[in-house]
Design a protein around this motif. Structure first.
Motif, mmCIF file in Angstrom:
data_model
loop_
_atom_site.group_PDB
_atom_site.id
_atom_site.type_symbol
_atom_site.label_atom_id
_atom_site.label_comp_id
_atom_site.label_asym_id
_atom_site.label_seq_id
_atom_site.Cartn_x
_atom_site.Cartn_y
_atom_site.Cartn_z
ATOM 1 N N THR B 117 0.832 -1.208 0.000
ATOM 2 C CA THR B 117 0.000 0.000 0.000
ATOM 3 C C THR B 117 0.864 1.254 0.000
ATOM 4 O O THR B 117 0.531 2.245 -0.644
ATOM 5 N N LYS B 121 0.360 4.054 -2.765
ATOM 6 C CA LYS B 121 -0.023 5.425 -2.413
ATOM 7 C C LYS B 121 0.996 6.425 -2.919
ATOM 8 O O LYS B 121 0.653 7.506 -3.390
ATOM 9 N N SER B 127 -6.396 7.051 -2.085
ATOM 10 C CA SER B 127 -6.727 6.983 -0.660
ATOM 11 C C SER B 127 -6.281 5.646 -0.079
ATOM 12 O O SER B 127 -5.986 4.696 -0.806
ATOM 13 N N ASP B 128 -6.254 5.582 1.269
ATOM 14 C CA ASP B 128 -5.859 4.347 1.945
ATOM 15 C C ASP B 128 -6.711 3.179 1.496
ATOM 16 O O ASP B 128 -6.225 2.086 1.252
ATOM 17 N N LYS B 129 -8.018 3.452 1.400
ATOM 18 C CA LYS B 129 -8.944 2.379 1.102
ATOM 19 C C LYS B 129 -8.694 1.835 -0.310
ATOM 20 O O LYS B 129 -8.635 0.628 -0.530
ATOM 21 N N GLU B 130 -8.513 2.771 -1.247
ATOM 22 C CA GLU B 130 -8.299 2.322 -2.611
ATOM 23 C C GLU B 130 -6.964 1.597 -2.748
ATOM 24 O O GLU B 130 -6.859 0.599 -3.469
ATOM 25 N N HIS B 132 -5.590 -0.188 -0.523
ATOM 26 C CA HIS B 132 -5.808 -1.526 0.013
ATOM 27 C C HIS B 132 -6.478 -2.416 -1.038
ATOM 28 O O HIS B 132 -6.068 -3.556 -1.263
ATOM 29 N N GLU B 133 -7.498 -1.858 -1.703
ATOM 30 C CA GLU B 133 -8.195 -2.608 -2.756
ATOM 31 C C GLU B 133 -7.213 -3.034 -3.850
ATOM 32 O O GLU B 133 -7.184 -4.186 -4.280
ATOM 33 N N ARG B 134 -6.400 -2.058 -4.260
ATOM 34 C CA ARG B 134 -5.445 -2.342 -5.333
ATOM 35 C C ARG B 134 -4.436 -3.412 -4.916
ATOM 36 O O ARG B 134 -4.056 -4.274 -5.706
ATOM 37 N N GLU B 148 -6.431 -11.541 1.397
ATOM 38 C CA GLU B 148 -6.768 -10.736 2.574
ATOM 39 C C GLU B 148 -5.890 -11.127 3.761
ATOM 40 O O GLU B 148 -5.310 -10.283 4.436
#
Lengths: 281, 568
Positions: B117, B121, B127-130, B132-134, B148
């Motif tokens: 991440t 980034k 963003s943090d969330k995106e 993480h998704e990536r 996960e």
């Protein structure tokens, strides 16, 4: 280059003290109490033949510092050699054999490292002196000091040697020697020792500087070399008593000499480290 | 060939390393270009300058190296004109790097997720969330299951192959257009190597990436590359589509390089050596000797009574991974599990398996470097305990010598070659005088193709292949009957490998040596060995005559290994 020059000049000057010093501080005929406590020659009241002045007994400061530096270096080298010999032998045994031997040696080293070195040196020095008959104490003081400093600094050598031995004994050339069937002592002497000496010599040079400081500290505390034999530490102690009566030179010059000497020894160590590397030759 | 959408265009690139002894040309006049979706293989032996080019493209040349000439155009932009800051952005965002050793290219103190991440980034400003998704998507893309849970794991909890997948995910994090992979599979086992290569190839096609793959291994090139550039001593000698280079190479160096790769499908009498070596004497060929009169042939009456040189019965050894006072809390690894085999006089016995299969441990047990927990080892018909120092064990030791894997650590750098080779002669008092010892050593060095003059030099003055020859000379110096070779060529280049293997073959023929040959390289084993045993997690799966094993493998694992052999 400049550093090397200072180093060599420094070491040579102290080693050749008997030949280049203007006076011999051990020769009572050259010492005159009338000339005691004279300031350096460039200050009013100073005399031309005593360039850096004289101490409380009328000894020429320059000569005394040269002789004292010589003694400090000799004591330092001897003490480091003793500590190194002891530490390397115990360290190699510890690293190569492992197991219980290793555990016992390294725990002793750990225990010793928890006690401040100078305290231990004072202790050993004190015991050593009391064991000697009274009339021999003065003459053997130097050996007792060497012994005391040597015994305090072996754990560093043992630790470094043990670590290097662990690394080297895993290498294939040691295994090749084992496959040939060489006995263990021969593998240690021929194969492991030459290969662990490099890191050991590096700490030996740092150890030398520390041993010189230790000797000076012991002498300063009145525990080491007797005042009749000048070493840098005893000179600083003597000068310390006169510091507030304005006789600053008795302390300042030996102290400066000690700083330069320790610095020079460290530079020498750096140079030696490179010179000893076969791959840079 | 440079067109509008050329991804990378390197023209007339020269790289120099100024040293105290003058300027070394690490690369001369290099011209390569790359289209999106294409894999370019850069192949050559060690010291050919292939990694230097990879590093020069991303401006990571080791000091004091510098680019002396030429241009590097990436998507039409000249990379040499960029300052350090701009270059750093290009490196992270548009060019990804994959390094050789997955053990060291990840930070062991950070979780995989944090490393991923953070990189995402930094280069994509999301963003943090995106991020993480990536990161999750990337792990899926590189074929890691349960992404996960894996994001929360530390690098040491991954196996070597998984770790290399994570490294690839990291390289992809900034969504680069170009990936430079420097020996990405060299540190991995064959079975994992194939998976990683497939993954890289797949990513290249689906994401339309340009990939430069730097390797010494022609097999890897054959598997993955679309085009190949062959490097020799800092220059590209030949470029072309992979099929053309492999099937009809034009340059003599390419020809001999390809020929030196041992064929997998048939047995040759000798290995083809890379004979294209300019600027060095090719007098490397060892001198033949007459065994009946030569020193090495003396006392060869050490014969075993039943024709079996070495036999091993029910050998067992386990290593303690975690010690504890109570036995049930201890964790152990069964390194060698009930291994039995025997090697006939004069036979070459191969032991193959992937890393960690226990094949080296078996060798070390036989020579007495480890003590078995149970089982017997018989050498020349005598049961011996080689870790002991009695007379019987010493005699067996003399008959048994070992050649190690790493020629850089198997010679004591503080001793002259003379003293290294003379050690067994002196120890076993096999020569009557120091003068005789000297002449024997010089003769041995001559015999392994080094020349008598090598005796007075130190090991660090020699190359890897030459060091391995010294190692062989030392092993021969005790006049052994049995030679144990533990991956003797895995640290060497293909051309050197051929020379060393030929030397071993010649020596075996001349002296009638028995050989235990340990390797992970199946083609080499096929060429060297009479009989082969396949090992897996400490146990032997299958023992058979070499040709039988390769033609009709019985065990599932053997079949699996044979399938993975790179085919050309």
């Amino acid at each position: 280059m400049i550093a090397a020059f200072i180093t060599i000049a420094c070491v040579l000057a102290t080693m050749l003290a008997p030949w280049i010093a203007p006076f011999n501080p051990f020769d009572p005929t050259q010492i005159s109490l009338w000339d005691g406590k004279l300031p350096p020659s460039w200050i009013e009241g100073g005399q031309a033949q005593y360039i850096l002045g004289t101490d409380n007994q009328g000894r020429d400061m320059l000569s005394t510092i040269l002789y004292g530096g010589r003694l400090s270096i000799i004591v330092g080298i001897a003490a480091v050699c003793l500590g190194m010999a002891l530490g390397v032998i115990l360290g190699v045994i510890s690293g190569y054999f492992g197991g219980a031997v290793d555990a016992i040696i390294m725990r002793i080293a750990d225990i010793q490292l928890t006690i401040p070195g100078i305290l231990l040196a004072i202790l050993i020095n004190g015991i050593g002196r009391t064991l000697l008959p009274l009339e021999m104490r003065e003459d053997f003081a130097i050996y007792v000091v060497i012994f005391a400093i040597g015994l305090t600094d072996w754990p560093q050598f043992a630790r470094v040697t043990r670590g290097a031995t662990l690394v080297e004994s895993q290498k294939e050339y040691v295994q090749a020697a084992r496959v040939i069937g060489l006995p263990r002592w021969l593998i240690i002497v021929r194969h492991i020792l030459p290969n662990v000496m490099r890191p050991v010599l590096v700490i030996a040079t740092i150890g030398l500087a520390l041993a010189i400081i230790s000797e000076a500290t012991l002498s300063f505390l009145g525990q080491g070399i007797p005042p009749t034999t000048p070493s840098l530490g005893t000179l600083i102690r003597v000068g310390n008593e006169y510091l507030f009566s304005g006789l600053w030179w008795i302390t300042l010059f030996p102290a400066a000499a000690l700083v330069v000497l320790v610095f020079a020894v460290n530079l020498l160590g750096d140079w030696m480290r490179d010179a000893l590397n076969p791959k840079l030759r | 060939m440079a067109t509008e959408n050329t991804l990378l265009d390197v023209a007339n690139l020269s790289i120099q390393f100024p040293t105290r002894r003058g300027i070394i040309d690490a690369a001369r006049d290099i011209n390569i270009n790359l289209q999106p979706g294409e894999v370019l293989g850069l192949v050559g032996e060690s010291g050919a300058g292939k990694s230097t080019i990879g590093n020069a493209i991303v401006n990571l040349l080791e000091k004091p190296g510098r680019i002396s000439n030429g241009s590097i155009k990436f998507q039409g932009q000249e990379l040499r004109e960029l300052d350090d800051d701009a270059m750093r952005k290009v490196r992270g965002d548009r060019i990804g790097m994959i390094f050789q050793d997955p053990q060291t290219s990840l930070n062991p103190l950070l979780r995989i997720g944090e490393q991923l991440t953070e990189t995402i980034k930094k280069s994509l400003a999301v963003s943090d969330k995106e991020a993480h998704e990536r990161a999750l998507d990337l792990l899926v893309a590189v074929g890691i299951t349960q992404p996960e849970a894996r994001l929360k794991a530390y690098p040491h909890q991954f196996s070597g192959g998984m770790r290399q997948r994570v490294v690839i995910a990291l390289a992809l994090a900034g969504e680069p257009e170009l990936i430079i992979a420097d020996e990405p599979t060299t540190a991995l086992d064959v079975s994992i190597q194939a998976q990683i290569l497939d993954l890289i190839k797949d990513l290249c096609k689906t994401r339309n990436l340009g990939v430069i793959i730097v390797t010494h291994d022609i097999g890897v090139i054959a598997n993955i590359a679309d085009r190949v550039a062959v490097m020799y001593r800092g220059a590209i000698v030949e470029t072309g589509p992979v099929n053309q280079i492999l099937n009809s190479p034009q340059h003599p160096y390419t020809t001999s390089l390809i020929a030196a790769v041992p064929p997998t499908d048939r047995k040759l009498h000798r290995f083809n050596s890379v004979d294209y070596i300019d600027g060095s004497d090719s007098s490397n060929e060892a001198k033949r000797i007459d065994v009946s009169t030569h020193w090495l042939g003396e006392q060869n009456d050490l014969k075993s009574p039943d024709g079996v040189a070495v036999s091993v019965n029910n050998l067992k050894l386990s290593f303690v991974l975690q010690n504890a006072i109570f036995k049930r809390n201890r964790k152990t690894l069964q390194a060698v599990d009930d291994v039995s085999f025997s090697i006939a006089d004069g036979e070459t016995f191969g032991l193959v398996g992937e890393s960690g299969s226990g094949k080296s441990t078996v060798a070390r047990l036989i020579v007495g470097l480890h003590k078995p927990q149970s089982g017997q080892i018989r050498v020349m018909g005598n049961e011996v305990e080689l870790h002991k120092q009695d007379e019987k064990s010493l005699a067996a030791r003399r008959a048994l010598q070992m050649i190690f894997q790493d020629p850089y650590s198997s010679l004591n750098g503080r001793l002259k070659v003379l003293d290294i080779v003379a050690e067994p002669i002196r120890f076993f008092k096999m020569a009557s005088s120091e003068k005789q010892t000297r002449s024997i050593v010089q003769d041995l060095l001559d015999h392994v193709g080094l020349g008598a003059a090598a005796a007075m030099r130190y090991p660090h003055e020699f190359s890897g292949g030459q060091r391995q020859r010294i190692s062989i000379a030392r092993a021969l110096a005790s006049r052994p009957r049995i030679l144990i070779c533990d991956e003797p060529t895995s640290a060497l280049d293909v051309s050197i490998q051929a020379q060393i293997l030929n030397l071993l073959k010649d020596l075996q023929e001349e002296l009638g040596l028995t050989m235990l040959f340990i390797s992970h390289d199946l083609p080499v084993v096929r060429q060297m060995c009479d009989k082969v045993a396949v090992m897996r997690s400490g146990a032997i799966c299958e023992i058979a005559e070499t040709e039988t094993l390769f033609e009709s493998p019985q065990h599932e694992y053997t079949k699996h290994l044979l399938e993975l052999m790179p085919k050309m």
